[in-house]
Design a protein around this motif. Sequence first.
Motif, PDB file in Angstrom:
ATOM      1  N   ALA A  18       0.874  -1.197  -0.056  1.00 49.21           N
ATOM      2  CA  ALA A  18      -0.062   0.088   0.075  1.00 49.21           C
ATOM      3  C   ALA A  18       0.881   1.187  -0.015  1.00 49.21           C
ATOM      4  O   ALA A  18       0.602   2.167  -0.721  1.00 49.21           O
ATOM      5  CB  ALA A  18      -0.921   0.031   1.140  1.00 49.21           C
ATOM      6  N   ALA A  19       1.953   1.053   0.845  1.00 50.62           N
ATOM      7  CA  ALA A  19       3.014   2.357   0.675  1.00 50.62           C
ATOM      8  C   ALA A  19       3.340   2.556  -0.678  1.00 50.62           C
ATOM      9  O   ALA A  19       3.546   3.651  -1.082  1.00 50.62           O
ATOM     10  CB  ALA A  19       4.127   2.166   1.463  1.00 50.62           C
ATOM     11  N   LYS A  20       4.066   1.337  -1.242  1.00 43.81           N
ATOM     12  CA  LYS A  20       4.617   1.409  -2.700  1.00 43.81           C
ATOM     13  C   LYS A  20       3.365   2.220  -3.841  1.00 43.81           C
ATOM     14  O   LYS A  20       3.852   2.919  -4.615  1.00 43.81           O
ATOM     15  CB  LYS A  20       4.878   0.494  -3.222  1.00 43.81           C
ATOM     16  N   LEU A  21       2.266   1.617  -3.311  1.00 39.08           N
ATOM     17  CA  LEU A  21       1.113   2.210  -4.446  1.00 39.08           C
ATOM     18  C   LEU A  21       0.894   3.619  -4.276  1.00 39.08           C
ATOM     19  O   LEU A  21       0.881   4.207  -5.180  1.00 39.08           O
ATOM     20  CB  LEU A  21      -0.176   1.328  -3.969  1.00 39.08           C
ATOM     21  N   LYS A  22       0.740   3.981  -2.857  1.00 41.20           N
ATOM     22  CA  LYS A  22       0.696   5.475  -2.683  1.00 41.20           C
ATOM     23  C   LYS A  22       1.885   6.171  -3.249  1.00 41.20           C
ATOM     24  O   LYS A  22       1.617   7.359  -3.728  1.00 41.20           O
ATOM     25  CB  LYS A  22       0.606   5.763  -1.160  1.00 41.20           C
ATOM     26  N   LYS A  84      -7.491   4.166  -5.128  1.00 40.30           N
ATOM     27  CA  LYS A  84      -8.725   3.793  -5.024  1.00 40.30           C
ATOM     28  C   LYS A  84      -9.231   2.861  -6.056  1.00 40.30           C
ATOM     29  O   LYS A  84      -9.537   1.678  -5.941  1.00 40.30           O
ATOM     30  CB  LYS A  84      -9.935   5.093  -5.180  1.00 40.30           C
ATOM     31  N   GLN A  85      -8.496   3.061  -7.184  1.00 38.74           N
ATOM     32  CA  GLN A  85      -8.782   2.047  -8.515  1.00 38.74           C
ATOM     33  C   GLN A  85      -7.982   0.845  -8.434  1.00 38.74           C
ATOM     34  O   GLN A  85      -8.259  -0.444  -8.830  1.00 38.74           O
ATOM     35  CB  GLN A  85      -8.699   2.986  -9.722  1.00 38.74           C
ATOM     36  N   MET A  86      -6.719   1.261  -7.851  1.00 37.80           N
ATOM     37  CA  MET A  86      -5.837   0.025  -8.021  1.00 37.80           C
ATOM     38  C   MET A  86      -5.349  -0.785  -6.799  1.00 37.80           C
ATOM     39  O   MET A  86      -4.824  -1.834  -6.729  1.00 37.80           O
ATOM     40  CB  MET A  86      -4.218   0.664  -8.262  1.00 37.80           C
ATOM     41  N   THR A  87      -5.889  -0.355  -5.571  1.00 40.51           N
ATOM     42  CA  THR A  87      -6.045  -0.974  -4.367  1.00 40.51           C
ATOM     43  C   THR A  87      -6.629  -2.763  -4.388  1.00 40.51           C
ATOM     44  O   THR A  87      -5.978  -3.580  -4.190  1.00 40.51           O
ATOM     45  CB  THR A  87      -6.891  -0.577  -3.151  1.00 40.51           C
ATOM     46  N   PRO A  88      -7.777  -2.706  -5.231  1.00 42.28           N
ATOM     47  CA  PRO A  88      -8.408  -4.289  -5.086  1.00 42.28           C
ATOM     48  C   PRO A  88      -7.488  -4.847  -5.940  1.00 42.28           C
ATOM     49  O   PRO A  88      -7.232  -6.255  -5.824  1.00 42.28           O
ATOM     50  CB  PRO A  88      -9.686  -3.704  -6.135  1.00 42.28           C
ATOM     51  N   ILE A  89      -6.670  -4.245  -7.236  1.00 38.14           N
ATOM     52  CA  ILE A  89      -5.940  -5.392  -7.916  1.00 38.14           C
ATOM     53  C   ILE A  89      -4.835  -5.830  -7.232  1.00 38.14           C
ATOM     54  O   ILE A  89      -4.386  -6.736  -7.193  1.00 38.14           O
ATOM     55  CB  ILE A  89      -5.418  -4.366  -9.198  1.00 38.14           C
ATOM     56  N   GLU A  93      -3.680  -9.524  -6.175  1.00 32.23           N
ATOM     57  CA  GLU A  93      -2.327 -10.114  -6.328  1.00 32.23           C
ATOM     58  C   GLU A  93      -1.840 -10.529  -5.067  1.00 32.23           C
ATOM     59  O   GLU A  93      -1.120 -11.528  -5.202  1.00 32.23           O
ATOM     60  CB  GLU A  93      -1.520  -9.201  -7.272  1.00 32.23           C
ATOM     61  N   SER A  94      -1.832  -9.692  -4.013  1.00 34.82           N
ATOM     62  CA  SER A  94      -1.287 -10.068  -2.582  1.00 34.82           C
ATOM     63  C   SER A  94      -1.867 -11.564  -2.180  1.00 34.82           C
ATOM     64  O   SER A  94      -1.239 -12.186  -1.699  1.00 34.82           O
ATOM     65  CB  SER A  94      -1.467  -9.169  -1.878  1.00 34.82           C
ATOM     66  N   GLY A  95      -3.290 -11.388  -2.493  1.00 30.50           N
ATOM     67  CA  GLY A  95      -4.103 -12.792  -2.191  1.00 30.50           C
ATOM     68  C   GLY A  95      -3.669 -14.102  -2.933  1.00 30.50           C
ATOM     69  O   GLY A  95      -3.444 -15.272  -2.406  1.00 30.50           O
ATOM     70  N   THR A  96      -3.296 -13.724  -4.338  1.00 31.97           N
ATOM     71  CA  THR A  96      -2.961 -15.026  -5.058  1.00 31.97           C
ATOM     72  C   THR A  96      -1.629 -15.404  -4.724  1.00 31.97           C
ATOM     73  O   THR A  96      -1.472 -16.521  -4.637  1.00 31.97           O
ATOM     74  CB  THR A  96      -3.313 -14.327  -6.492  1.00 31.97           C
TER      75      THR A  96
END
Length: 104
Positions: A18-22, A84-89, A93-96
């Motif tokens: 999440a930090a990298k995404l932000k 907001k758009q990329m968090t579910p992706i 991927e983290s869950g997979t």
Amino acid sequence: MIQSVTTTATTATTDPKAAKLKSAAQAFEAVFLRQMIGAMRQAGLGDGMLDSDASNQFRDMADSKLADSMSQKGVLGIADMLIKQMTPIVEHESGTAATSGAKA
């Protein structure tokens, strides 16, 4: 002072993804703002009396710093929308990755 309209990305998380995404979303917003400010500068009425290569270089550096500051504050909200758009992706991927790692 300009305040951010949305605050969805301001929650403190300990998740490194999440930090990298932000960080990536803010960097994208900064690049977008640099391009926008540069286009506004080119639309000027002409050269000023004190314009030179040196002053243009310092103006570009100041514009870059301004864009970085604006992206950190979330002025346009582009980073918030990307998060907001990329968090579910990212979560998917983290869950997979976690389930495939557990199977191995």
